[in-house]
Enzyme design. Structure first.
Site, PDB file in Angstrom:
ATOM      1  N   CYS A 187      -8.154  -5.731 -10.166  1.00 25.19           N
ATOM      2  CA  CYS A 187      -7.710  -4.722 -11.125  1.00 25.19           C
ATOM      3  C   CYS A 187      -7.303  -3.499 -10.308  1.00 25.19           C
ATOM      4  O   CYS A 187      -8.146  -2.793  -9.770  1.00 25.19           O
ATOM      5  CB  CYS A 187      -8.890  -4.419 -12.050  1.00 25.19           C
ATOM      6  SG  CYS A 187      -8.527  -3.253 -13.344  1.00 25.19           S
ATOM      7  N   CYS A 228       0.849  -1.188   0.000  1.00 28.13           N
ATOM      8  CA  CYS A 228       0.000   0.000   0.000  1.00 28.13           C
ATOM      9  C   CYS A 228       0.889   1.245   0.000  1.00 28.13           C
ATOM     10  O   CYS A 228       1.771   1.365   0.842  1.00 28.13           O
ATOM     11  CB  CYS A 228      -0.904  -0.018   1.217  1.00 28.13           C
ATOM     12  SG  CYS A 228      -1.917   1.451   1.384  1.00 28.13           S
TER      13      CYS A 228
END
Ligand SMILES: [Zn+2]
Length: 130
Positions: free
Chosen positions: A117, A45
């Site tokens: 995605c 992240c």
């Protein structure tokens, strides 16, 4: 302490990273830095460094965004129902900090049949040597 978390992130992220992760933006297809990225390692992240996806689960979906058929750990990401833009999709967010990552679709390869995605702008790659 009066400084907000948002302000900290604005200093850490560039405009595109901020727009994608904090405002649920989507980078234009085939523009992200990890679309054709094939090194071995871990995608984290960009906001909180939580490990989210592994290169082992990355595949070339032809969609124009980095695509994974499995998150690194089942509890690394969370999905929300997203009914924006006149479509009902499953939004993928970082379980740790709620950063928007992308969407998951059910047209991926086996064994999961899932296609995560994900925007390159929401990821930070670390190769496996580090
Ligand atoms: Zn995060």
């Amino acid at each position: 302490m009066s400084s907000s978390g948002d302000r900290d992130l604005q200093g850490k992220l560039d405009d595109e990273q901020y727009r994608v992760t904090q405002e649920a933006g989507t980078e234009p297809a085939f523009t992200g830095k990890y679309v054709d990225h094939k090194e071995d390692g871990t995608y984290r992240c960009v906001c909180c460094d939580q490990e989210l996806f592994s290169s082992e689960h990355k595949y070339d979906s032809g969609s124009g965004w980095p695509s994974f058929w499995l998150p690194l750990a089942g509890d690394a990401v969370r999905t929300n129902t997203d009914s924006s833009h006149g479509m009902v999709r499953s939004e993928v967010v970082c379980k740790n900090c709620d950063a928007h990552l992308g969407h998951v679709f059910e047209d991926g390869p086996q064994p999961t049949g899932l296609r995560y995605c994900i925007n390159s702008a929401s990821l930070d790659f670390k190769d496996s040597d580090q």
